[in-house]
Motif scaffolding. Sequence first.
Motif, PDB file in Angstrom:
ATOM      1  N   ASN A  30     -70.359  30.700   6.490  1.00  0.00           N
ATOM      2  CA  ASN A  30     -71.130  30.384   7.637  1.00  0.00           C
ATOM      3  C   ASN A  30     -70.472  29.012   8.029  1.00  0.00           C
ATOM      4  O   ASN A  30     -70.596  27.862   7.617  1.00  0.00           O
ATOM      5  CB  ASN A  30     -72.465  29.889   7.205  1.00  0.00           C
ATOM      6  CG  ASN A  30     -73.469  29.073   8.024  1.00  0.00           C
ATOM      7  OD1 ASN A  30     -73.051  29.047   9.290  1.00  0.00           O
ATOM      8  ND2 ASN A  30     -74.764  29.212   7.515  1.00  0.00           N
ATOM      9  N   TRP A  97     -70.286  33.125  12.199  1.00  0.00           N
ATOM     10  CA  TRP A  97     -70.015  33.415  10.693  1.00  0.00           C
ATOM     11  C   TRP A  97     -68.889  34.674  10.659  1.00  0.00           C
ATOM     12  O   TRP A  97     -68.257  34.883  11.601  1.00  0.00           O
ATOM     13  CB  TRP A  97     -71.079  34.572  10.341  1.00  0.00           C
ATOM     14  CG  TRP A  97     -72.702  33.897  10.324  1.00  0.00           C
ATOM     15  CD1 TRP A  97     -73.333  33.797  11.587  1.00  0.00           C
ATOM     16  CD2 TRP A  97     -73.409  33.559   9.104  1.00  0.00           C
ATOM     17  NE1 TRP A  97     -74.579  32.982  10.848  1.00  0.00           N
ATOM     18  CE2 TRP A  97     -74.659  32.642   9.570  1.00  0.00           C
ATOM     19  CE3 TRP A  97     -72.792  33.564   7.743  1.00  0.00           C
ATOM     20  CZ2 TRP A  97     -75.409  32.573   8.549  1.00  0.00           C
ATOM     21  CZ3 TRP A  97     -73.980  33.197   6.794  1.00  0.00           C
ATOM     22  CH2 TRP A  97     -75.032  32.669   7.350  1.00  0.00           C
ATOM     23  N   LYS A 144     -76.779  37.505   6.574  1.00  0.00           N
ATOM     24  CA  LYS A 144     -77.491  36.858   5.830  1.00  0.00           C
ATOM     25  C   LYS A 144     -78.019  37.281   4.583  1.00  0.00           C
ATOM     26  O   LYS A 144     -77.880  37.001   3.493  1.00  0.00           O
ATOM     27  CB  LYS A 144     -78.693  36.214   6.510  1.00  0.00           C
ATOM     28  CG  LYS A 144     -78.306  35.063   7.647  1.00  0.00           C
ATOM     29  CD  LYS A 144     -79.353  34.444   8.400  1.00  0.00           C
ATOM     30  CE  LYS A 144     -79.245  33.232   9.469  1.00  0.00           C
ATOM     31  NZ  LYS A 144     -80.299  32.642  10.079  1.00  0.00           N
ATOM     32  N   ASP A 147     -74.870  37.702   2.510  1.00  0.00           N
ATOM     33  CA  ASP A 147     -74.668  36.418   1.751  1.00  0.00           C
ATOM     34  C   ASP A 147     -75.569  36.370   0.623  1.00  0.00           C
ATOM     35  O   ASP A 147     -75.307  35.547  -0.175  1.00  0.00           O
ATOM     36  CB  ASP A 147     -74.714  35.550   2.933  1.00  0.00           C
ATOM     37  CG  ASP A 147     -74.356  33.988   2.447  1.00  0.00           C
ATOM     38  OD1 ASP A 147     -73.321  33.969   1.449  1.00  0.00           O
ATOM     39  OD2 ASP A 147     -75.187  32.816   2.868  1.00  0.00           O
TER      40      ASP A 147
END
Length: 301
Positions: A30, A97, A144, A147
């Motif tokens: 990020n 990202w 996300k 992640d």
Amino acid sequence: MSNILKVNKPSDYSSWLGQKDPHDLITVVNFSELSPIRYSLNSYEVYGLFLQGKESGYELVYGAGRYDFSEDTLICVAPGQIGGKEDNGEQVNLSGWAVLFHPDLLQGTALEKQIKNFTFFDYSINEALRMTPREKDVLVSIIKQLDNELKFEFDSEQNRIIVGFINLLLRYAQRFYNRQFESVKVSNDILSRFEQLLKGYFEEERQLTEGVPSVSYCANKLCLSPSYLSDLIKRLTGDTANQYIKKFVIQLAKNRLVAGMNSSEVAYSLGFDYPQHFSRTFKRIAGETPSEYCDRRNKIK
């Protein structure tokens, strides 16, 4: 290009940025959490997806091209490629990202064989995906979730789940590239320029010294990568660039056969090294041999 960061594994890149990774074969970055960061010109032995925001003001060098991120952009890199910007001591604030993963992560999975079908990994920098806001939101949402998965304690299912997220990212990227091919106004212009390039090639009789034009030759003249040209032509016409060229050549061959040239004369006049190669290509495209075509035409008369 003396200061090249060798990204042999994902952590080589994340370590440069000051990030520690919980997984050896994949990293999710990020940029907004790590900025400002130093530039790096990277030699990749991993796959990478870089989702860059238009507000980053970052100029990326990739091969012989440059890209300044005036739009939300997805850039994909593959092992053996070089991209980025050489470290000059300056720092830059980035948004967006990055997902980098090692080929070993895919071993034994269906994606290991399928990843070669995602030809956008071979596109040049000026052919990056320009995302709509909605498309960007979709990709960011998946990243996300990926992640978050990396923050879980490793178990027997984790790598399968991770590969599933990667596959989902690539499928959406393909969908969005298809949208770009269909919606970008320059697509039809490229098709028109492609046709004019082929016409000019034979009008100038370049085939007599250079042979039948190749996809690489045409892509270079159109300032595109061969993969991008072929995928774009496929979306517009249903044929790959190579098939399109062959159909164009065979139509010229039909015209010359009808005009009275024999098969060997046509073959050499169109740049084929051997009449047999011409006959095989003719049958593959037209569904019949040159002699069968001529016999059928004569019966019609």
